[in-house]
Design a protein around this motif. Structure first.
Motif, PDB file in Angstrom:
ATOM      1  N   ASN A  81      53.008  32.515  11.366  1.00 15.08           N
ATOM      2  CA  ASN A  81      53.351  33.947  11.382  1.00 15.08           C
ATOM      3  C   ASN A  81      52.108  34.829  11.359  1.00 15.08           C
ATOM      4  OD1 ASN A  81      56.104  33.523  11.598  1.00 15.08           O
ATOM      5  ND2 ASN A  81      56.408  33.476   9.390  1.00 15.08           N
ATOM      6  N   GLU A  89      51.054  37.334  14.379  1.00 11.28           N
ATOM      7  CA  GLU A  89      50.723  38.747  14.157  1.00 11.28           C
ATOM      8  C   GLU A  89      49.370  39.094  14.790  1.00 11.28           C
ATOM      9  OE1 GLU A  89      49.516  41.775  10.554  1.00 11.28           O
ATOM     10  OE2 GLU A  89      50.316  39.808  10.037  1.00 11.28           O
ATOM     11  N   GLU A 125      49.771  39.288  18.571  1.00 12.77           N
ATOM     12  CA  GLU A 125      50.436  40.540  18.971  1.00 12.77           C
ATOM     13  C   GLU A 125      49.469  41.720  18.898  1.00 12.77           C
ATOM     14  OE1 GLU A 125      53.704  40.553  16.220  1.00 12.77           O
ATOM     15  OE2 GLU A 125      54.918  39.200  17.461  1.00 12.77           O
ATOM     16  N   ASN A 126      48.669  41.766  17.826  1.00 12.57           N
ATOM     17  CA  ASN A 126      47.700  42.844  17.674  1.00 12.57           C
ATOM     18  C   ASN A 126      46.606  42.778  18.738  1.00 12.57           C
ATOM     19  OD1 ASN A 126      49.078  43.889  15.485  1.00 12.57           O
ATOM     20  ND2 ASN A 126      47.849  42.772  13.985  1.00 12.57           N
ATOM     21  N   LYS A 148      49.026  40.157   5.674  1.00 18.11           N
ATOM     22  CA  LYS A 148      48.658  40.687   6.989  1.00 18.11           C
ATOM     23  C   LYS A 148      47.254  40.189   7.293  1.00 18.11           C
ATOM     24  CE  LYS A 148      51.790  44.208   7.726  1.00 18.11           C
ATOM     25  NZ  LYS A 148      52.716  43.939   8.757  1.00 18.11           N
TER      26      LYS A 148
END
Length: 171
Positions: A11, A15, A18-19, A122
């Motif tokens: 995950n 992330e 995607e960024n 994150k």
């Protein structure tokens, strides 16, 4: 990254992918950002490598291999291209062909575990002030090293970036 279980690692990688994709989609304006177009940068880099290193016999063999297979290498840059124009006219190369330009992207250029921080579940890239302009796939140069340490994170990066539709140009 090694402290996280498989799902958390995947995950976090997703992330980051995607960024990265969002950053790579930002429009680079070669005039506004004062950078040369891709073709000029590529040729300048090649000439510098050749000029500095041609005296080495191993590098000379590598260069000869490159020259013998230049058409295959040039095909690698077939996606995200456009024909270079100046003053509404196509710019031609030495053979009279339109110069094909690769779309440039903002890139981090040094994505590896040492440059990643995880906070509040994150993932962040350390010191994003070092953002450069180049081929978007350059950000994946250390992905195989990342995969050696955590294959779930690396898989997540690919899945997050391409959203299940991996470009053949990536390989």
């Amino acid at each position: 990254m090694l402290k996280f279980n498989k799902e958390e690692s995947y995950n976090l990688g997703k992330e980051l992918g995607e960024n990265l994709n969002e950053v790579h989609l930002l429009k680079v304006d070669v005039q506004k950002h004062h950078i040369p177009n891709w073709h000029d940068r590529y040729k300048w880099t090649q000439k510098g490598i050749i000029r500095e290193l041609i005296s080495n016999s191993i590098i000379e063999k590598a260069y000869n291999y490159y020259k013998d297979n230049e058409d295959i290498i040039e095909k690698r840059y077939s996606s995200s291209e456009y024909y270079h124009k100046k003053d509404e006219n196509y710019v031609l190369d030495e053979n009279g062909n339109c110069i094909i330009e690769k779309v440039l992207s903002f890139i981090f250029s040094d994505i590896k575990f040492e440059n990643l921080i995880v906070s509040n579940k994150k993932v962040y890239v350390k010191c994003p002030i070092n953002i450069a302009v180049g081929d978007s796939f350059y950000d994946f140069k250390c992905l195989s090293l990342i995969a050696l340490e955590n294959e779930y994170f690396a898989s997540g990066v690919i899945d997050g970036y391409f959203k299940g539709n991996i470009s053949t140009d990536f390989f």
